[in-house]
Write an enzyme that holds these catalytic residues in place. Structure first.
Site, PDB file in Angstrom:
ATOM      1  CG  ASP A  70       2.590  -8.275  -5.288  1.00  0.00           C
ATOM      2  OD1 ASP A  70       3.795  -8.431  -5.013  1.00  0.00           O
ATOM      3  OD2 ASP A  70       2.176  -7.368  -6.040  1.00  0.00           O
TER       4      ASP A  70
ATOM      5  CG  ASP B  39       5.765   1.759  -4.164  1.00  0.00           C
ATOM      6  OD1 ASP B  39       6.567   1.062  -4.797  1.00  0.00           O
ATOM      7  OD2 ASP B  39       5.297   1.428  -3.061  1.00  0.00           O
TER       8      ASP B  39
END
Length: 237
Positions: free
Chosen positions: A8, A130
């Site tokens: 990330d 998500d």
């Protein structure tokens, strides 16, 4: 089952967030390329690359990082974060991503994504959901929607998409175990390739995900914190 380490990106560094909170950030490495090379030396063949700055700003930010990793490794890269236009999509594919993960835009502009699948090939896309509970959040997890993950999968699988990544936001970065019950429920209804994401913290959990039929598992914090040895895990799988 594919074991997919995650990087990330925020501020050019490798970070992990807790439950998607940009204020709960831990920096693990300052050089994403070195981290990718480390994963590759451990035997990884795939890498999940997330542009957190891009997701937050709604425009791809870390294209140069993607290009460097694509140039200097043999990893199969999927990239997500900040892809809002076809121009963004082309830039990411040209920079070396073999696959693109689409999240917010798949909720906000489904007809565009449907067209892209037909144009570029459905296999080039991973549809990212998500979720909090069973409802999807967008824009770097900051915007809660009333879209059900089940309706999302039903729509896109009917259009020809087969690969889906479902991340339980409550689990992500918490090392509290993946959302096995949710994944079982999804796989019982849809013949898709499901990639589990969020909460993986042990070898046994990875084996459970494989046993229930997941096609892949994203692993992040457990690798950075040393809870799982990537080389050992890949050998066991």
């Amino acid at each position: 089952m594919k074991i997919i380490p995650a990087i990330d990106l925020q501020g050019g560094c490798c970070v992990r967030l807790a439950q998607g909170d940009y204020l709960q950030k831990t920096v693990y490495a300052s050089d994403p390329l070195e981290q990718a090379l480390l994963f590759e030396r451990c035997g990884a063949t795939h890498l999940h690359l997330v542009d957190l700055d891009g997701a937050q700003s709604q425009s791809v930010v870390h294209l140069e990082v993607l290009e460097k990793i694509a140039k200097h490794t043999q990893l199969i890269l999927d990239f997500g974060g900040g892809i809002k236009t076809e121009a963004d999509l082309k830039k990411v594919l040209d920079a070396g991503a073999q696959q693109v993960t689409l999240g917010s835009i798949a909720i906000n502009q489904p007809e565009w994504v449907k067209k892209w699948g037909a144009t570029y090939g459905y296999e080039r896309f991973i549809l990212g959901a998500d979720v909090r509970g069973e409802q999807i959040a967008t824009n770097g997890w900051r915007t809660q929607t009333d879209h059900s993950v089940f309706n999302f999968i039903a729509t896109y699988s009917a259009w020809g998409f087969r690969q889906f990544m479902v991340t339980d936001i409550a689990k992500d970065g918490m090392l509290s175990g993946p959302s096995v019950a949710l994944y079982q429920k999804i796989l019982a209804e849809y013949p898709i390739e499901l990639i589990a994401s969020g909460g993986v913290s042990s070898y046994a959990e990875v084996q459970t995900l494989r046993a229930i039929g997941c096609a892949g598992a994203i692993i992040g914090k457990a690798l950075y914190e040393g809870w799982i040895d990537l080389h050992k895990l890949l050998e066991s799988c």
